[in-house]
Design a protein around this motif. Structure first.
Motif, PDB file in Angstrom:
ATOM      1  N   UNK A 191      45.478  45.601  31.686  1.00 44.38           N
ATOM      2  CA  UNK A 191      45.866  46.025  30.330  1.00 44.38           C
ATOM      3  C   UNK A 191      47.150  46.856  30.320  1.00 44.38           C
ATOM      4  N   UNK A 192      47.739  46.965  29.136  1.00 44.72           N
ATOM      5  CA  UNK A 192      48.959  47.756  28.951  1.00 44.72           C
ATOM      6  C   UNK A 192      48.616  49.243  28.878  1.00 44.72           C
ATOM      7  N   UNK A 193      48.339  49.826  30.027  1.00 44.46           N
ATOM      8  CA  UNK A 193      47.945  51.232  30.047  1.00 44.46           C
ATOM      9  C   UNK A 193      49.145  52.167  30.045  1.00 44.46           C
ATOM     10  N   UNK A 194      50.334  51.637  30.331  1.00 42.29           N
ATOM     11  CA  UNK A 194      51.569  52.437  30.294  1.00 42.29           C
ATOM     12  C   UNK A 194      52.262  52.211  28.955  1.00 42.29           C
ATOM     13  N   UNK A 195      53.122  53.142  28.531  1.00 43.24           N
ATOM     14  CA  UNK A 195      53.873  52.956  27.283  1.00 43.24           C
ATOM     15  C   UNK A 195      54.689  51.672  27.314  1.00 43.24           C
ATOM     16  N   UNK A 196      54.967  51.064  26.151  1.00 41.25           N
ATOM     17  CA  UNK A 196      55.735  49.814  26.109  1.00 41.25           C
ATOM     18  C   UNK A 196      57.110  49.956  26.754  1.00 41.25           C
ATOM     19  N   UNK A 206      60.686  59.120  30.550  1.00 40.88           N
ATOM     20  CA  UNK A 206      60.264  58.290  31.676  1.00 40.88           C
ATOM     21  C   UNK A 206      59.085  58.905  32.423  1.00 40.88           C
ATOM     22  N   UNK A 207      58.988  60.245  32.436  1.00 43.45           N
ATOM     23  CA  UNK A 207      57.890  60.869  33.171  1.00 43.45           C
ATOM     24  C   UNK A 207      56.529  60.463  32.606  1.00 43.45           C
ATOM     25  N   UNK A 208      56.458  60.181  31.282  1.00 44.64           N
ATOM     26  CA  UNK A 208      55.203  59.738  30.679  1.00 44.64           C
ATOM     27  C   UNK A 208      54.836  58.338  31.199  1.00 44.64           C
ATOM     28  N   UNK A 209      55.823  57.472  31.285  1.00 43.90           N
ATOM     29  CA  UNK A 209      55.621  56.123  31.804  1.00 43.90           C
ATOM     30  C   UNK A 209      55.225  56.181  33.277  1.00 43.90           C
ATOM     31  N   UNK A 210      55.944  56.999  34.030  1.00 52.14           N
ATOM     32  CA  UNK A 210      55.707  57.127  35.478  1.00 52.14           C
ATOM     33  C   UNK A 210      54.298  57.653  35.743  1.00 52.14           C
ATOM     34  N   UNK A 211      53.910  58.676  35.019  1.00 45.37           N
ATOM     35  CA  UNK A 211      52.581  59.267  35.215  1.00 45.37           C
ATOM     36  C   UNK A 211      51.481  58.288  34.829  1.00 45.37           C
ATOM     37  N   UNK A 212      51.693  57.501  33.770  1.00 47.90           N
ATOM     38  CA  UNK A 212      50.697  56.510  33.369  1.00 47.90           C
ATOM     39  C   UNK A 212      50.521  55.452  34.461  1.00 47.90           C
ATOM     40  N   UNK A 213      51.625  55.021  35.063  1.00 53.23           N
ATOM     41  CA  UNK A 213      51.547  54.042  36.150  1.00 53.23           C
ATOM     42  C   UNK A 213      50.795  54.610  37.346  1.00 53.23           C
ATOM     43  N   UNK A 214      50.920  55.906  37.564  1.00 53.28           N
ATOM     44  CA  UNK A 214      50.245  56.554  38.687  1.00 53.28           C
ATOM     45  C   UNK A 214      48.751  56.732  38.443  1.00 53.28           C
ATOM     46  N   UNK A 215      48.372  56.997  37.202  1.00 59.65           N
ATOM     47  CA  UNK A 215      47.005  57.453  36.931  1.00 59.65           C
ATOM     48  C   UNK A 215      46.129  56.448  36.180  1.00 59.65           C
ATOM     49  N   UNK A 216      46.733  55.479  35.464  1.00 60.09           N
ATOM     50  CA  UNK A 216      45.933  54.620  34.600  1.00 60.09           C
ATOM     51  C   UNK A 216      45.868  53.159  35.038  1.00 60.09           C
ATOM     52  N   UNK A 234      63.671  64.887  36.599  1.00 55.98           N
ATOM     53  CA  UNK A 234      62.592  65.724  36.101  1.00 55.98           C
ATOM     54  C   UNK A 234      61.731  66.173  37.283  1.00 55.98           C
ATOM     55  N   UNK A 235      61.405  67.465  37.388  1.00 54.08           N
ATOM     56  CA  UNK A 235      60.580  67.938  38.514  1.00 54.08           C
ATOM     57  C   UNK A 235      59.255  67.189  38.632  1.00 54.08           C
ATOM     58  N   UNK A 236      58.676  66.788  37.493  1.00 49.64           N
ATOM     59  CA  UNK A 236      57.431  66.026  37.541  1.00 49.64           C
ATOM     60  C   UNK A 236      57.648  64.665  38.188  1.00 49.64           C
ATOM     61  N   UNK A 237      58.773  64.020  37.879  1.00 46.75           N
ATOM     62  CA  UNK A 237      59.078  62.732  38.487  1.00 46.75           C
ATOM     63  C   UNK A 237      59.281  62.866  39.988  1.00 46.75           C
ATOM     64  N   UNK A 238      59.976  63.911  40.389  1.00 44.51           N
ATOM     65  CA  UNK A 238      60.206  64.137  41.821  1.00 44.51           C
ATOM     66  C   UNK A 238      58.891  64.336  42.543  1.00 44.51           C
ATOM     67  N   UNK A 239      57.998  65.135  41.954  1.00 44.12           N
ATOM     68  CA  UNK A 239      56.706  65.392  42.572  1.00 44.12           C
ATOM     69  C   UNK A 239      55.901  64.107  42.710  1.00 44.12           C
ATOM     70  N   UNK A 240      55.870  63.287  41.659  1.00 42.71           N
ATOM     71  CA  UNK A 240      55.144  62.018  41.717  1.00 42.71           C
ATOM     72  C   UNK A 240      55.755  61.092  42.761  1.00 42.71           C
TER      73      UNK A 240
END
Length: 249
Positions: free
Chosen positions: A69-74, A83-93, A185-191
């Motif tokens: 399913x499309x669990x990440x943003x379009x 992008x951090x929202x998209x990246x985090x969704x790919x990591x977690x969902x 983004x520090x969140x992107x670097x951490x992921x």
């Protein structure tokens, strides 16, 4: 074509949901099929959105698309700022629907080819005793820099002024690292570093480069990791280009 039998190798390919990752993974899969067209079946996993983008593209019969399913943003909503929202969704969902799909496949999976930029395929393979080949879609030098940065960050707090102390990174590459750390983004670097850390638990590392181009870096990585590392060449659709070239003649 009969896709059953003990001599059939079933590969499950899981790219990061972005064109710069899907295209190289698909090129690799087409190359694998070209080498052993009767002995490999590849289940190529994409989101429902991405199937709409590439579902009609020509591909060998031995490559089958499967969706989660499309669990990440379009894709059209993905920007630098979010992008951090998209990246985090790919990591977690994406992990849970991927495993559900894995359970539904009729033919057992012999190996998973997972994008390094997804931190969970290695864990899934380890839990299920399925070998995992991690695919890195950028240069070996950039992977090496991020690997050393990840090791460094586990032992020291990551700041701009400490970057020059990272072992294994030449002075020529230090400024590149500073640019990444400052500009992202520090969140992107951490992921991203979490993804890099998972590679140590993989069974293989595939690099989209050639030995002669980055020999020193590749040899250094081979001395670090206990598993095989393969430079697979540039993962561009050169097989498709060759077909079109031959058609003209």
């Amino acid at each position: 074509m009969n896709f059953s039998g003990d001599d059939m190798c079933h590969v499950m390919a899981m790219p990061f949901p972005g064109r710069g990752h899907i295209n190289p993974m698909l090129s690799l899969c087409k190359f694998l099929i070209s080498r052993k067209p009767n002995n490999i079946l590849i289940t190529f996993v994409v989101t429902e959105e991405w199937l709409g983008f590439i579902g009609n593209d020509p591909k060998p019969e031995s490559i089958r698309f499967a969706t989660i399913p499309n669990v990440a943003p379009p894709e059209q909503e993905k920007t630098i700022d979010n992008f951090h929202l998209f990246y985090e969704a790919a990591m977690t969902k994406m992990e849970a629907p991927f495993e559900q799909l894995l359970d539904q496949l009729e033919l057992p999976v012999n190996v998973i080819v997972g994008d390094v930029e997804l931190r969970w395929p290695v864990d899934v393979g380890n839990r299920r005793n399925i070998p995992v080949a991690s695919l890195w879609t950028m240069s070996a030098s950039f992977y090496s820099m991020l690997h050393h940065l990840e090791v460094f960050s586990r032992h020291q707090h990551l700041t701009h002024d400490k970057l020059e102390n990272i072992p294994g990174i030449s002075s020529l590459h230090i400024e590149d690292l500073r640019t990444v750390v400052r500009g992202d983004d520090p969140q992107n670097i951490q992921l991203s570093l979490e993804c890099i850390s998972k590679v140590t638990k993989a069974n293989y590392l595939l690099l989209t480069t050639v030995q002669e181009l980055e020999a020193e870096t590749i040899d250094t990585l081979k001395s670090i990791f206990p598993f095989p590392i393969y430079p697979i060449g540039p993962a561009v659709p050169y097989l498709d280009l060759e077909e079109k070239k031959n058609e003209k003649h």
